[in-house]
Design a protein around this motif. Structure first.
Motif, mmCIF file in Angstrom:
data_model
loop_
_atom_site.group_PDB
_atom_site.id
_atom_site.type_symbol
_atom_site.label_atom_id
_atom_site.label_comp_id
_atom_site.label_asym_id
_atom_site.label_seq_id
_atom_site.Cartn_x
_atom_site.Cartn_y
_atom_site.Cartn_z
ATOM 1 N N ARG A 1 124.966 85.067 45.151
ATOM 2 C CA ARG A 1 126.039 84.383 44.405
ATOM 3 C C ARG A 1 127.125 83.878 45.345
ATOM 4 O O ARG A 1 127.606 82.754 45.224
ATOM 5 N N LYS A 2 127.499 84.709 46.303
ATOM 6 C CA LYS A 2 128.562 84.324 47.237
ATOM 7 C C LYS A 2 128.123 83.135 48.098
ATOM 8 O O LYS A 2 128.876 82.186 48.293
ATOM 9 N N LEU A 3 126.906 83.168 48.621
ATOM 10 C CA LEU A 3 126.402 82.061 49.432
ATOM 11 C C LEU A 3 126.278 80.780 48.620
ATOM 12 O O LEU A 3 126.614 79.694 49.090
ATOM 13 N N LYS A 4 125.808 80.914 47.387
ATOM 14 C CA LYS A 4 125.659 79.741 46.517
ATOM 15 C C LYS A 4 127.030 79.138 46.205
ATOM 16 O O LYS A 4 127.191 77.911 46.211
ATOM 17 N N ALA A 5 128.024 79.980 45.978
ATOM 18 C CA ALA A 5 129.380 79.497 45.717
ATOM 19 C C ALA A 5 129.968 78.809 46.951
ATOM 20 O O ALA A 5 130.616 77.768 46.840
ATOM 21 N N ARG A 6 129.729 79.378 48.116
ATOM 22 C CA ARG A 6 130.224 78.752 49.351
ATOM 23 C C ARG A 6 129.558 77.401 49.591
ATOM 24 O O ARG A 6 130.211 76.450 50.019
ATOM 25 N N ALA A 7 128.273 77.333 49.305
ATOM 26 C CA ALA A 7 127.553 76.064 49.450
ATOM 27 C C ALA A 7 128.146 75.022 48.512
ATOM 28 O O ALA A 7 128.438 73.891 48.922
ATOM 29 N N ALA A 8 128.331 75.415 47.249
ATOM 30 C CA ALA A 8 128.890 74.482 46.264
ATOM 31 C C ALA A 8 130.296 74.055 46.677
ATOM 32 O O ALA A 8 130.657 72.877 46.561
ATOM 33 N N SER B 1 123.878 71.868 48.896
ATOM 34 C CA SER B 1 122.937 72.745 48.206
ATOM 35 C C SER B 1 122.882 74.051 48.992
ATOM 36 O O SER B 1 123.300 74.120 50.152
ATOM 37 N N LEU B 2 122.342 75.078 48.356
ATOM 38 C CA LEU B 2 122.206 76.351 49.052
ATOM 39 C C LEU B 2 121.309 76.198 50.277
ATOM 40 O O LEU B 2 121.611 76.736 51.345
ATOM 41 N N SER B 3 120.247 75.435 50.161
ATOM 42 C CA SER B 3 119.343 75.214 51.295
ATOM 43 C C SER B 3 120.062 74.537 52.460
ATOM 44 O O SER B 3 119.905 74.942 53.614
#
Length: 77
Positions: free
Chosen positions: A16-23, A28-30
């Motif tokens: 969740r934290k990585l996905k939020a930082r990406a956004a 994208s998360l990738s």
């Protein structure tokens, strides 16, 4: 050529934290993870850094470093 990497058992809170930082970075998360991994791979490990330092030749100074520092400080004033 691209390679596929899969990470298993990543804790949900980390995902969740990585996905939020990406956004938050507009990625994208990738894309975000690719950037993190690319930057990490570009940095030398402590062993690689030590090998680089040891491969350099010795430097013989014309004067002790403390003399050089004193001279530069006096010159700057």
């Amino acid at each position: 050529m691209s390679t596929f990497v899969q990470i298993r058992d990543l804790p949900d809170d980390v995902h969740r934290k990585l996905k939020a930082r990406a956004a938050g970075s507009g990625m994208s998360l990738s894309e975000y993870l690719r950037g993190l991994l690319t930057r990490d791979a570009a940095r030398p490990t402590p062993q690689e850094l030590a090998e680089r330092v040891n491969a350099r030749s010795s430097v013989i100074l014309e004067e002790p470093s403390q003399t050089t520092v004193r001279r530069l400080r006096e010159y700057g004033e």
